[in-house]
Design an enzyme around this catalytic site. Structure first.
Site, short mmCIF file in Angstrom:
data_model
loop_
_atom_site.label_atom_id
_atom_site.label_comp_id
_atom_site.label_asym_id
_atom_site.label_seq_id
_atom_site.Cartn_x
_atom_site.Cartn_y
_atom_site.Cartn_z
CB THR A 15 87.56 22.11 65.65
OG1 THR A 15 86.48 21.16 65.75
CG2 THR A 15 87.46 22.85 64.32
N GLY A 19 81.92 20.21 60.54
CA GLY A 19 80.85 21.20 60.55
C GLY A 19 81.31 22.51 61.16
CE LYS A 20 82.01 22.41 67.79
NZ LYS A 20 82.73 22.25 69.07
CG ASP A 76 84.34 23.15 74.42
OD1 ASP A 76 84.63 22.14 73.77
OD2 ASP A 76 83.76 23.10 75.52
CB SER A 77 79.83 25.18 71.00
OG SER A 77 80.15 24.31 69.94
CE1 TYR A 161 72.69 16.19 71.62
CE2 TYR A 161 74.74 17.39 71.26
CZ TYR A 161 74.04 16.35 71.86
OH TYR A 161 74.70 15.48 72.70
CG ASP A 162 72.68 22.43 64.02
OD1 ASP A 162 72.83 22.88 65.17
OD2 ASP A 162 73.42 22.75 63.06
#
Length: 204
Positions: A15, A19-20, A76-77, A161-162
């Site tokens: 990735t 953040g991930k 993948d999220s 989107y947190d």
């Protein structure tokens, strides 16, 4: 296909999302893994051409495994909003455009909900974690966390989107939440807890 155990060692996080990477390091490194990101390894980001979280997770992990010769992990999220028929879904990052502007993406979610005169603001974060070995073996684990959306965005401790997502039973957004607390309940943590079954380590 027989399930394969993943032994501690170097693991490529396929990735370019910082953040991930941070969340994946927090999950794996305490178990003895050394997580190297696609950013560190200067790997190209493949185009996500599949029509599901699982498909795109496998695609990205496979590209990284083949490029490095090491086991690769891809997540993948995305956000699935009930009143928007599951959108933005697999297109969650693309809603943010280039360069990524998730505040613009969150505003798009709000405006589309208002355009539909929606009263149902329920949503969930969905995650597919895929591990692919250089020989092509795949393992995939899916997780989610349910909640609802609140506007305007609040908090700057998460990413994506947190700032508009409030998990079930909570009163603050993921963007306001302590990162360790969020990691323990997130969609990524849910998928990771299922993945633990194939981690060959005495620390699980």
């Amino acid at each position: 296909m027989t399930q394969r155990f993943l032994e501690p060692g170097e693991l490529v996080a396929a990735t370019h999302n910082k953040g991930k990477v941070k969340e994946l390091k927090a999950l794996f490194e305490p178990l003895g893994f050394v997580v190297r990101s696609a950013i560190e390894l200067d790997l190209e980001e493949p185009e996500e051409t599949e029509d599901s979280f699982t498909g795109n997770a496998i695609l990205k992990a496979k590209a990284a495994a083949l490029a490095t010769g090491r086991p690769a992990l891809s997540d993948d999220s995305g956000l699935a909003v009930t009143a928007l028929d599951g959108a933005p879904g697999i297109y969650s990052a693309r809603w943010a455009g280039e360069p990524r502007d998730f505040y613009a993406a969150m505003e798009k979610v709000r405006s589309e909900l208002e355009a539909k005169s929606a009263t149902d603001y329920s949503a969930r974060f969905v995650c597919a974690l895929a591990i692919v070995w250089p020989d092509g073996h795949e393992e995939v684990f899916e997780g989610d966390v349910k909640g609802h959306l609140e506007f305007p965005p609040r908090g700057d401790r998460g990413f994506g989107y947190d700032p508009i997502f409030v998990a079930e039973g909570e009163t603050i957004t993921f963007g306001e939440m302590d990162p360790d607390r969020k990691h323990a309940m997130s969609h990524r943590a849910d998928a990771f807890n299922k993945l633990k079954a194939v981690l060959k380590t005495d620390k699980v």
